[in-house]
Design a protein around this motif. Structure first.
Motif, PDB file in Angstrom:
ATOM      1  N   ALA A  61       0.832  -1.205   0.000  1.00 39.09           N
ATOM      2  CA  ALA A  61       0.000   0.000   0.000  1.00 39.09           C
ATOM      3  C   ALA A  61       0.868   1.258   0.000  1.00 39.09           C
ATOM      4  O   ALA A  61       0.577   2.227  -0.722  1.00 39.09           O
ATOM      5  N   ALA A  62       1.959   1.240   0.785  1.00 38.15           N
ATOM      6  CA  ALA A  62       2.855   2.397   0.823  1.00 38.15           C
ATOM      7  C   ALA A  62       3.564   2.587  -0.512  1.00 38.15           C
ATOM      8  O   ALA A  62       3.756   3.719  -0.977  1.00 38.15           O
ATOM      9  N   LEU A  63       3.953   1.492  -1.144  1.00 36.27           N
ATOM     10  CA  LEU A  63       4.588   1.567  -2.457  1.00 36.27           C
ATOM     11  C   LEU A  63       3.646   2.211  -3.472  1.00 36.27           C
ATOM     12  O   LEU A  63       4.042   3.113  -4.222  1.00 36.27           O
ATOM     13  N   ALA A  64       2.383   1.780  -3.487  1.00 34.88           N
ATOM     14  CA  ALA A  64       1.412   2.349  -4.427  1.00 34.88           C
ATOM     15  C   ALA A  64       1.226   3.840  -4.179  1.00 34.88           C
ATOM     16  O   ALA A  64       1.153   4.649  -5.123  1.00 34.88           O
ATOM     17  N   ALA A  65       1.171   4.231  -2.898  1.00 32.39           N
ATOM     18  CA  ALA A  65       1.000   5.642  -2.570  1.00 32.39           C
ATOM     19  C   ALA A  65       2.239   6.451  -2.959  1.00 32.39           C
ATOM     20  O   ALA A  65       2.127   7.588  -3.439  1.00 32.39           O
ATOM     21  N   PRO A  80       4.616  11.090   3.620  1.00 29.80           N
ATOM     22  CA  PRO A  80       4.396  12.329   4.376  1.00 29.80           C
ATOM     23  C   PRO A  80       2.959  12.429   4.891  1.00 29.80           C
ATOM     24  O   PRO A  80       2.082  11.653   4.495  1.00 29.80           O
ATOM     25  N   VAL A  81       2.745  13.395   5.755  1.00 31.41           N
ATOM     26  CA  VAL A  81       1.401  13.788   6.169  1.00 31.41           C
ATOM     27  C   VAL A  81       1.007  15.003   5.333  1.00 31.41           C
ATOM     28  O   VAL A  81       1.646  16.048   5.418  1.00 31.41           O
ATOM     29  N   VAL A 139      -3.789  22.797   8.028  1.00 34.45           N
ATOM     30  CA  VAL A 139      -3.392  21.776   7.057  1.00 34.45           C
ATOM     31  C   VAL A 139      -1.946  21.400   7.321  1.00 34.45           C
ATOM     32  O   VAL A 139      -1.076  22.271   7.477  1.00 34.45           O
ATOM     33  N   TYR A 140      -1.688  20.106   7.374  1.00 34.41           N
ATOM     34  CA  TYR A 140      -0.340  19.601   7.626  1.00 34.41           C
ATOM     35  C   TYR A 140       0.356  19.243   6.309  1.00 34.41           C
ATOM     36  O   TYR A 140      -0.266  18.686   5.390  1.00 34.41           O
ATOM     37  N   ALA A 141       1.652  19.541   6.250  1.00 35.81           N
ATOM     38  CA  ALA A 141       2.483  19.175   5.090  1.00 35.81           C
ATOM     39  C   ALA A 141       3.902  18.922   5.605  1.00 35.81           C
ATOM     40  O   ALA A 141       4.757  19.798   5.565  1.00 35.81           O
ATOM     41  N   PHE A 142       4.138  17.718   6.119  1.00 35.82           N
ATOM     42  CA  PHE A 142       5.443  17.414   6.711  1.00 35.82           C
ATOM     43  C   PHE A 142       5.680  15.905   6.688  1.00 35.82           C
ATOM     44  O   PHE A 142       4.794  15.119   6.361  1.00 35.82           O
ATOM     45  N   GLY A 143       6.904  15.509   7.044  1.00 34.49           N
ATOM     46  CA  GLY A 143       7.228  14.090   7.169  1.00 34.49           C
ATOM     47  C   GLY A 143       7.729  13.453   5.892  1.00 34.49           C
ATOM     48  O   GLY A 143       7.594  12.245   5.707  1.00 34.49           O
ATOM     49  N   MET A 199      -6.211  10.740  -1.113  1.00 36.24           N
ATOM     50  CA  MET A 199      -5.396  11.311  -0.054  1.00 36.24           C
ATOM     51  C   MET A 199      -5.316  10.465   1.220  1.00 36.24           C
ATOM     52  O   MET A 199      -4.567  10.807   2.132  1.00 36.24           O
ATOM     53  N   GLN A 200      -6.039   9.370   1.292  1.00 41.36           N
ATOM     54  CA  GLN A 200      -6.047   8.588   2.516  1.00 41.36           C
ATOM     55  C   GLN A 200      -4.652   8.108   2.949  1.00 41.36           C
ATOM     56  O   GLN A 200      -4.334   8.092   4.138  1.00 41.36           O
ATOM     57  N   PRO A 201      -3.776   7.701   2.010  1.00 43.05           N
ATOM     58  CA  PRO A 201      -2.450   7.253   2.448  1.00 43.05           C
ATOM     59  C   PRO A 201      -1.633   8.319   3.190  1.00 43.05           C
ATOM     60  O   PRO A 201      -0.694   7.974   3.920  1.00 43.05           O
ATOM     61  N   TYR A 202      -1.975   9.590   3.010  1.00 46.07           N
ATOM     62  CA  TYR A 202      -1.220  10.674   3.617  1.00 46.07           C
ATOM     63  C   TYR A 202      -2.002  11.363   4.760  1.00 46.07           C
ATOM     64  O   TYR A 202      -1.598  12.416   5.238  1.00 46.07           O
ATOM     65  N   ALA A 203      -3.097  10.749   5.180  1.00 49.89           N
ATOM     66  CA  ALA A 203      -4.009  11.373   6.134  1.00 49.89           C
ATOM     67  C   ALA A 203      -3.387  11.500   7.526  1.00 49.89           C
ATOM     68  O   ALA A 203      -2.605  10.650   7.960  1.00 49.89           O
ATOM     69  N   ALA A 204      -3.763  12.554   8.218  1.00 53.07           N
ATOM     70  CA  ALA A 204      -3.288  12.776   9.583  1.00 53.07           C
ATOM     71  C   ALA A 204      -3.795  11.697  10.531  1.00 53.07           C
ATOM     72  O   ALA A 204      -3.178  11.450  11.572  1.00 53.07           O
ATOM     73  N   THR A 205      -4.879  11.058  10.184  1.00 55.28           N
ATOM     74  CA  THR A 205      -5.494  10.063  11.084  1.00 55.28           C
ATOM     75  C   THR A 205      -5.005   8.641  10.832  1.00 55.28           C
ATOM     76  O   THR A 205      -5.467   7.722  11.518  1.00 55.28           O
ATOM     77  N   ARG A 206      -4.083   8.431   9.919  1.00 56.04           N
ATOM     78  CA  ARG A 206      -3.737   7.049   9.556  1.00 56.04           C
ATOM     79  C   ARG A 206      -3.005   6.302  10.665  1.00 56.04           C
ATOM     80  O   ARG A 206      -2.912   5.081  10.647  1.00 56.04           O
ATOM     81  N   PHE A 207      -2.471   7.026  11.650  1.00 54.58           N
ATOM     82  CA  PHE A 207      -1.793   6.373  12.757  1.00 54.58           C
ATOM     83  C   PHE A 207      -2.684   6.251  13.982  1.00 54.58           C
ATOM     84  O   PHE A 207      -2.226   5.819  15.024  1.00 54.58           O
TER      85      PHE A 207
END
Length: 416
Positions: A108-112, A363-364, A375-379, A408-416
Motif C-alpha cells: 500500500a505504501a509503495l502504491a501511494a 508524508p502527512v 493543514v499539515y504538510a510534513f514528514g 489522499m487517505q495514504p497521507y491522512a493525519a489520522t492514519r496512525f
C-alpha cells in the motif's frame, strides 16, 4: 504582530515544502504570509543532495528489512544507526517501522509513493516554468552502483518495480560501460543502473532562495519568528508566536522535523522521527562529476553542487537534541575517496541536518483532525525536495475544498 486578514493564509516553515506551498497558494489568488524561526532554507532544505529522486519509489520499510537492521544498528558509523542514548526513545517508532514493512502495508505504501512521485514530477515541471527556474536545474541522470554480480542481482527486483511503473533506465554490466557515463570510479563497481531522467538542482539553497524571491516579488511576505502553539478560534486558526498571536483563515504547518511539536498543541500526536543527515561539500575542482552517484550498499551519494562536490547521506535516527557526530561525515568522505580515487577531499565544509521521517516513508498531507483550518504538510524524510511541488498543489486543493489530484487517505493525519 496583528491578526491576519480573514482571507489570509499563514505558512509555518520557510523550507522547500513551505515555500512551494506559499507560492502555489499565492498563484491561486490567496494572500500568503510565511513565518520561520530561522529564515529561508536555514535547515535541511539548504544542504540536501539537491536531487529530485522520482525513481526512488520503494519505501524504506521493506519486507525483511528488520533482519538486516541489527547489523546496521550495531555499526555506529553504518548506513543506518541509532545512538545508544536514543535507543529507548525511538523504540515505539521502530515498532511502527516494522509494522510498515509487513507485506500488505508495504504494498500500500509503495502504491501511494508511486502516485505521489508521478504527481510531484509533473508539478515540479509546472513550478520550474512558473518561476523561470530552468537555469537552476541539472538534467544529468543518476548511476546506482553495485560491487559484484551478487549485489547487482539482489537489486534487480527493485529495478523491475521501476520498469513496471514506467521509469526509464539502462542496466550496465561492466566497469567499461560505467566509465562511458562516469569515468574515474574504482573498478570494484562492476554493475550499475542508469536513470537518464533523474535531475538535480544546481544548489538546493539557491533553488529555495529563488522560490522565496519569486514569492516576495509577487507580493508575499516572509518573517522570522518562532511559533510555539496552535489553536482554533472563531473559525480561524491562531498561531502563538514569539511576537504574539497571528490568526489566519488557514494555517499550513510545514516546519519539517519540528512539525509534530506544533501538532501536539492541538492534541494530535504523530510518530515523526528525525533522520539526521550528514554531508561534506568540497569546492569546485574536487572531481569531474558528470552525473549523480548513488552507492546503495553504503547509504550515501555523491552529487555536483555549485560546481563542487557534495558527499552525504546515511540515516542516523537520533532526534533533535543529541550533538552531531561528525565522524559520520568523515566516514562517508573516506569511502568516497576510495570509490573515486581522483577525488580531492581537501577544503570541505561539514553539515548535519534534520529530515522529518514517518515510519511508513509517506508524508502527512492532510487537514488536522482537530482544527479544520489547519493543514499539515510534513514528514517527507529525505524526499522533501523531490515531493515539494506536488505537496504544494495538494495543499492548495485541500484549502480550496477541491477534489485533490490523488486519493489522499495514504497521507491522512489520522492514519496512525
Amino acid at each position: 504582530m496583528t491578526k491576519e486578514q480573514a482571507h489570509g493564509i499563514l505558512v509555518i516553515g520557510a523550507g522547500i515544502i513551505g515555500l512551494s506551498a506559499a507560492l502555489e497558494l499565492q498563484k491561486q489568488g490567496h494572500q500568503v504570509r510565511v513565518l520561520d524561526r530561522t529564515g529561508v532554507a536555514a535547515e535541511a532544505s539548504a544542504a540536501s543532495a539537491g536531487a529530485y529522486a522520482f525513481t526512488d519509489i520503494v519505501p524504506l520499510a521493506t519486507p525483511g528489512i528488520m533482519r538486516k537492521a541489527p547489523k546496521w544498528l550495531l555499526d555506529p558509523l553504518g548506513p543506518l544507526s541509532v545512538p545508544p542514548a536514543y535507543a529507548l526513545r525511538i523504540a515505539p517508532w521502530m515498532l511502527r517501522f516494522w509494522r510498515a514493512s509487513w507485506r500488505s502495508r508495504y504494498q500500500a505504501a509503495l502504491a501511494a509513493q508511486v502516485q505521489l512521485m508521478a504527481h510531484s514530477r509533473a508539478a515540479l515541471e509546472r513550478q520550474i516554468a512558473d518561476v523561470d527556474g530552468e537555469p537552476l536545474m541539472q538534467r544529468e541522470g543518476q548511476l546506482q552502483l553495485y560491487e559484484g554480480e551478487a549485489a547487482f542481482r539482489a537489486a534487480l527486483p527493485d529495478w523491475e518495480l521501476r520498469r513496471e511503473h514506467g521509469i526509464r533506465f539502462d542496466l550496465l554490466h561492466s566497469p567499461a560501460e560505467i566509465a562511458d557515463i562516469q569515468p574515474g570510479l574504482a573498478p570494484r563497481f562492476t554493475h550499475a543502473g542508469f536513470t537518464p531522467d533523474w535531475m538535480n538542482t544546481v544548489n538546493p539553497r539557491d533553488w529555495a532562495g529563488h522560490l522565496a524571491q519569486a514569492f516576495l516579488a509577487r507580493g508575499g511576505r516572509i518573517d522570522t519568528a518562532g511559533v510555539t502553539a496552535l489553536r482554533s478560534e472563531g473559525g480561524q486558526a491562531v498561531a502563538q508566536t514569539t511576537d504574539g498571536p497571528v490568526a489566519a483563515n488557514h494555517i499550513v504547518v510545514a516546519c519539517g522535523a519540528w512539525s509534530h511539536h506544533l501538532a501536539r498543541t492541538l492534541g494530535e500526536r504523530f510518530p515523526l522521527e528525525t533522520e539526521r543527515g550528514y554531508n561534506t561539500t568540497l569546492p569546485p575542482g574536487a572531481f569531474g562529476l558528470r552525473t549523480h552517484l548513488t552507492f546503495p550498499a553504503h547509504g550515501f551519494v555523491v552529487t555536483r553542487i555549485s560546481g563542487g562536490v557534495r558527499v552525504g547521506g546515511a540515516v542516523e535516527l537520533g532526534g533533535l537534541k543529541l550533538p552531531p557526530n561528525y565522524r559520520r561525515a568523515e566516514t562517508l568522505l573516506q569511502k568516497a575517496r576510495r570509490f573515486l580515487p581522483g577525488l580531492d577531499t581537501s577544503g570541505g565544509t561539514q553539515w548535519m541536518g534534520f529530515r522529518p521521517s514517518m515510519p511508513d516513508s509517506l508524508p502527512v498531507i492532510s487537514r488536522s483532525a482537530r482544527a479544520a483550518s489547519v493543514v499539515y504538510a510534513f514528514g517527507h524524510g529525505h524526499l522533501g525536495l523531490t515531493q515539494a511541488a506536488g505537496t504544494a498543489e495538494l495543499v492548495a486543493d485541500l484549502i480550496a475544498n477541491r477534489p485533490p489530484a490523488l486519493p489522499m487517505q495514504p497521507y491522512a493525519a489520522t492514519r496512525f
